[in-house]
Design a protein around this motif. Sequence first.
Motif, short mmCIF file in Angstrom:
data_model
loop_
_atom_site.label_atom_id
_atom_site.label_comp_id
_atom_site.label_asym_id
_atom_site.label_seq_id
_atom_site.Cartn_x
_atom_site.Cartn_y
_atom_site.Cartn_z
N SER A 167 9.72 32.35 -20.95
CA SER A 167 8.89 32.21 -19.76
C SER A 167 9.58 32.71 -18.49
O SER A 167 8.92 32.92 -17.48
CB SER A 167 8.49 30.75 -19.57
N ASN A 168 10.90 32.88 -18.53
CA ASN A 168 11.59 33.37 -17.34
C ASN A 168 12.80 34.20 -17.75
O ASN A 168 13.22 34.20 -18.91
CB ASN A 168 11.99 32.22 -16.42
N ALA A 169 13.35 34.92 -16.79
CA ALA A 169 14.45 35.84 -17.05
C ALA A 169 15.71 35.12 -17.52
O ALA A 169 16.49 35.66 -18.31
CB ALA A 169 14.75 36.66 -15.80
N GLU A 170 15.93 33.89 -17.04
CA GLU A 170 17.12 33.14 -17.43
C GLU A 170 17.12 32.84 -18.92
O GLU A 170 18.14 32.97 -19.60
CB GLU A 170 17.21 31.85 -16.62
N GLU A 171 15.97 32.43 -19.45
CA GLU A 171 15.87 32.14 -20.88
C GLU A 171 16.16 33.39 -21.71
O GLU A 171 16.89 33.34 -22.71
CB GLU A 171 14.48 31.60 -21.22
N LEU A 172 15.57 34.51 -21.29
CA LEU A 172 15.76 35.75 -22.04
C LEU A 172 17.21 36.20 -21.98
O LEU A 172 17.79 36.61 -22.99
CB LEU A 172 14.84 36.84 -21.49
#
Length: 464
Positions: A388-393
């Motif tokens: 859901s967000n760049a941090e997770e990816l």
Amino acid sequence: MSNASHPKYDQHYADGKARRGGCPRASQSEPSLAPERDVVALVESTSQGRVPALVPLRYARMRASPFAFFRGTAMIQAADLAAGPDSGLRLQICGDAHLMNYGFFASPERQLVFDINDFDETHPGPWEWDLKRLAVSLVLAARGRGFDESAAREAALRLAGTYRRRLAGFSQMSQLELWYCRVGFEQLLSEATDEGMRQQLNKVANKARNQTQERLLPKMADLGDGGLRLRDNPPVIFHLDDHDSPLAACDDWLGGDSKAKIQRLLNCYIDTLKEDRRELLQRFRLVDAAFKVVGVGSVGTRCLALLLQDDYDQPLFLQLKEARPSVLEPFTQPCAHGNQGKRVVFGQRLMQATSDLFLGWTQGADDRHFYMRQLRDMKAAPALETFSNAEELASYGQACAWTLARAHAKSGGCAAEIAGYLGQSDKFDQALADYAQAYADQVEKDYALFDAAARSGRLPISQA
């Protein structure tokens, strides 16, 4: 135990550092392109030998996005990488180390491990080819999720830094320590600082724990008058005796007496297993088999789902998967194993921390090569859309880089040389991020050519 103070370690590290003279780290930033590069022709060439009626489905899956196209075209990047810089350090590599070829699966002790889970293209080659493919896939994934370019670059930098630091740590381990080392679920969870990533890991791990043979049975098979039978869902899964199937329309693979031929494939495969596992598998009987379409790049190759049962009618699902020559072979060296399935098994066993209990290979009467493994046994990986967000990816990219560093350290025995080449600064990290962004641009251009060929009718696209 640390090797860092050993004279041999110092020499290996210095040897790796010296390789920067012939291949500066900064040179890894520029993506080279293969000469006389024809993207559409390359895609068409890799459809040769596949089930013709399934090729349009392959193209349809590749057309879903630039990331999906990238997944299905490992041969294009392999040709481009071969035209570019090379550190000269070669080892057994994955060959297709993109972001979606990692996930959880069960060790023989039924513990969840996180590792590379696809080795169709494994072959000796430069270690940086794996890392570049992973980094490009991460940038494409970030773009596909709508994250901005600065976030995509930051994710690539974090991936490169994680690989460099983990590789440096692995380079100081003894060979036995490396052989026993694995990245487990609890390790990943303990190092995840983002709450969203922790939730992702728990969700995927719970899914993996529910992917047991017993739970798979009602999802894939029905009980009829003749006993258990795998459930048809064409064109994804269908029986070989179905006269309306994609296979029947254009391919006589296995012919009329398919069950007897599959049993011969099984018998040949059983001979490649260790003696105790051979004894275990001989306690099962073949109940049913169906053609099963898998993945993106593998669509159209010959793959079967096999249902076996023991004397108490408990199930065992196996997957038989065609093994074609690695896309790396034309640019490196010929296959040394005499069977492409054996090549896959060798690479998987060498690179993974722990491998499937039933991993083996076989060969058909038509000289096609295959490998076999359990089907879906406690296997799970996150889907791109769940980030859901760049941090997770970015955090997931770091997890993949961690296990790739472990796999390279284990497979090559030259971690100290790689560590010496990479060094302690972020110079290689910056170069890799530059490469990943630039080559992702090239993939999007290639995808546009592919899409145009599909729209023009040159490449047939399935509507299913």
